[in-house]
Design an enzyme around this catalytic site. Sequence first.
Site, mmCIF file in Angstrom:
data_model
loop_
_atom_site.group_PDB
_atom_site.id
_atom_site.type_symbol
_atom_site.label_atom_id
_atom_site.label_comp_id
_atom_site.label_asym_id
_atom_site.label_seq_id
_atom_site.Cartn_x
_atom_site.Cartn_y
_atom_site.Cartn_z
ATOM 1 C CG HIS A 7 91.794 159.144 54.294
ATOM 2 N ND1 HIS A 7 92.667 158.133 53.974
ATOM 3 C CD2 HIS A 7 90.829 159.098 53.337
ATOM 4 C CE1 HIS A 7 92.260 157.511 52.886
ATOM 5 N NE2 HIS A 7 91.120 158.073 52.475
ATOM 6 C CG HIS A 79 86.124 157.296 50.990
ATOM 7 N ND1 HIS A 79 86.319 158.027 49.844
ATOM 8 C CD2 HIS A 79 87.369 157.082 51.486
ATOM 9 C CE1 HIS A 79 87.613 158.235 49.648
ATOM 10 N NE2 HIS A 79 88.266 157.690 50.637
ATOM 11 C CD GLU A 130 90.650 154.446 50.735
ATOM 12 O OE1 GLU A 130 90.251 155.537 51.189
ATOM 13 O OE2 GLU A 130 91.562 154.356 49.891
HETATM 14 CO CO CO Z 1 90.419 157.539 50.583
#
Ligand code: CO
Length: 134
Positions: A7, A79, A130
């Site tokens: 994502h 992020h 991430e």
């Molecule tokens: Co995230």
Amino acid sequence: MIGRLNHVAIAVKDLAAATSVYKNALGAVLTDPVEQPEHGVTVVFVTLPNTKIEFLEPLGANSPIAKFLEKFPDGGIHHVCYEVDDILAARDKLKEQGARVLGDGNPKIGAHGKPVLFLHPKDFCGTLTELEQA
Ligand code: CO
């Protein structure tokens, strides 16, 4: 090591306004908001054919995205999240190469119930990165 883009996270001050734009202007399919007090955010996911957008709204007084929104009051990309097959092996390899893992260096359970880690933006092109166990 790096796998699918899981994502892209966008921090917003007003989740309802953000989700309404995506729903009405873009015709996106959205999840209901989920409060994650342990991460200091309320989250909505936009499901796209090839990946997801994660909207983050601050939750509580010490939200980790509050500072980001002071800097970028209109919201912005917070992020990116990539999947890895083995998050501990990925972490160890990155640490060996001098990358900084945020927090205590141990994976936490993220928004999808899977272990995640965050890598310092200064080591990854100015972007908070991430990693999520695939
Ligand atoms: Co995230």
